[in-house]
Write an enzyme that holds these catalytic residues in place. Structure first.
Site, PDB file in Angstrom:
ATOM      1  N   HIS A  75     -25.959 -24.498  11.245  1.00 58.48           N
ATOM      2  CA  HIS A  75     -25.659 -23.079  11.410  1.00 58.48           C
ATOM      3  C   HIS A  75     -26.817 -22.354  12.094  1.00 58.48           C
ATOM      4  CE1 HIS A  75     -22.593 -23.884   8.329  1.00 58.48           C
ATOM      5  NE2 HIS A  75     -21.975 -22.811   8.791  1.00 58.48           N
TER       6      HIS A  75
ATOM      7  N   ASP B 151     -16.937 -28.109  15.964  1.00 61.83           N
ATOM      8  CA  ASP B 151     -17.290 -27.153  14.924  1.00 61.83           C
ATOM      9  C   ASP B 151     -17.529 -25.816  15.633  1.00 61.83           C
ATOM     10  OD1 ASP B 151     -17.940 -26.082  12.469  1.00 61.83           O
ATOM     11  OD2 ASP B 151     -19.484 -27.558  11.998  1.00 61.83           O
TER      12      ASP B 151
END
Length: 433
Positions: free
Chosen positions: A290, A362
């Site tokens: 992230h 993703d």
């Protein structure tokens, strides 16, 4: 006393610099909280400080004083510039030529906060799907969200476009973004210690509950289950958001495969597709994609004998799609993340495993990709044979990412053969344009 005044002025300089930076970069995903009312507060605060400085006579204190006042005038101007730049890019995307839009639109799934904005993207055929998460249900109801999704699908029908893929992250446990209003189920890991027949029965029941509730909303793709093996305790001290240790089913690949297969069966029986994730695996990496790039240094032979067993099992025995993460598989392609590596996607997944289903990235709005070179990643992912590009956390970044794809298409940097093969795969799932 004089020294305190100087320290105060230094702090005002530093604060002004921070305000200017934040205003100029207000469209960055990390500053998403500044949007809307945050923009107004930031602009108003900068004007108030500038007025206070003028009233205190700072403007009359020579060049340094004038510079300080002007510094506090800059946030509002910087914000206007950033907004104008965003709107210019947005309008360019909305006016994309039909031929280019047709060749690229099938590859994007986009999260959203504004229904009118995503409705335009859906109606113009610039996206193939939407991503639904917690902010789409806060202060709302399941019925209201269902009506919203149905309205988007009706716009697609009216425009003679294929139905939207409607994706959600409903894993159970800590990642249950639509619960409430949907049922909050425990994580699949809670079934790992049960007898094989019992855990399979319960896992399939979990899948049916998720599938039936998602299908009732109009969601047709669940970004679950997680197939990463559970890492050793405290292995990843920098995992702030992924929290894979709390989401992984087990550290035993056979147990993971058995539970995940039963769960997928339950989803598919309810008319909802599954997406297994996050290949090549997050259990062994030490950083959180992230925010940071992450390396997976384990040899391929070792991964094939352990971490990849659930992936191969599920991809061969179900209709599940595959989500590929932003982890660099160093023994195969040390220079780029797996999500845009042709050696990984085409070399391993397509050719070695002979998987011809849909591969999705993703979220591209993650630090491992977005804070590096997202344009390069977009082009390389499409040329590697990735079918769907996910823009989830901050859907506004779609305009930048789509612009990257359009520019690459116009310059002949997209592999026509790879795009053609991807189109065939996507037609076999939901798309039929």
């Amino acid at each position: 006393m004089q020294i305190f005044k100087r320290i105060g002025l230094i702090l005002v300089w530093l604060a002004g610099t921070v305000f200017v930076f934040a205003a100029a970069n207000k469209n960055d995903p990390y500053l998403i909280s500044l949007r809307g009312s945050g923009n107004i507060v930031l602009a108003a605060a900068s004007v108030v400080v500038a007025v206070i400085l003028i009233r205190r006579g700072i403007w009359r204190r020579g060049v340094a004083g004038r510079a300080l006042v002007l510094l506090w005038c800059l946030p509002s101007l910087s914000m206007l510039g950033a907004h104008a730049s965003f709107e210019w890019r947005k309008q360019r995307v909305l006016q994309t030529e039909a031929a280019q839009a047709r060749s690229l639109r099938r590859h994007f799934i986009v999260g959203y906060s504004s229904f009118p904005e995503v409705a335009v993207l859906a109606e113009k055929g610039l996206i193939s799907g939407i991503y639904i998460t917690k902010h789409n249900v806060v202060g709302s109801s399941a019925a209201r969200l269902g009506e919203e999704i149905a309205a988007l699908q009706e716009k697609r029908r009216a425009a003679s476009l294929p139905p939207l893929i409607v994706a959600a992250d409903q894993e159970g446990g800590i990642v249950s973004h639509l619960a409430p209003p949907l049922t909050r189920l425990p994580a699949l890991s809670t079934l790992a210690s049960l007898a094989p027949d019992v855990r399979a029965e319960k896992a399939e029941a979990f899948g049916r509950v998720h599938g039936q509730e998602l299908a009732a909303l109009g969601v047709n793709l669940n970004l679950a289950p997680v197939l990463d093996l559970r890492p050793e305790p405290k292995r990843n001290r920098f995992d702030f958001n992924t929290l894979i240790g709390r989401r992984a089913i087990s550290d035993d690949p056979t147990v993971v495969a058995d539970i995940a297969r039963a769960y997928v069966n339950g989803l598919e029986a309810s008319g909802v597709g599954a997406t297994v994730k996050h290949f090549p695996g997050l259990g062994r990496v030490r950083t959180d994609t992230h925010h940071f790039s992450a390396d997976l240094d384990t040899p391929v032979d070792e991964l094939e004998a352990s971490d990849w067993i659930p992936f191969r099992n599920l991809l061969a025995g179900s209709k599940a799609q595959l989500m590929i993460g932003h982890v660099t598989l160093t023994s195969v392609d040390p220079s780029r993340a797996a999500s845009h590596s042709k050696r990984v996607v085409d070399g391993i997944i397509r050719k070695q495993w002979n998987y011809q289903g849909v591969v999705m990235t993703d979220d591209l709005v993650m630090g491992a990709i977005y804070q590096r070179n997202v344009c390069t990643a977009v082009v390389e992912a499409l040329n590697a044979g990735v079918d769907l590009l996910l823009v989830a956390f901050d859907g506004a970044q779609f305009y930048r990412i789509f612009t990257c794809a359009v520019a690459a298409s116009a310059e002949g940097r997209l592999d026509a053969g790879m795009l053609g093969a991807s189109e065939a795969r996507l037609k076999g799932v939901l798309l039929a344009d």
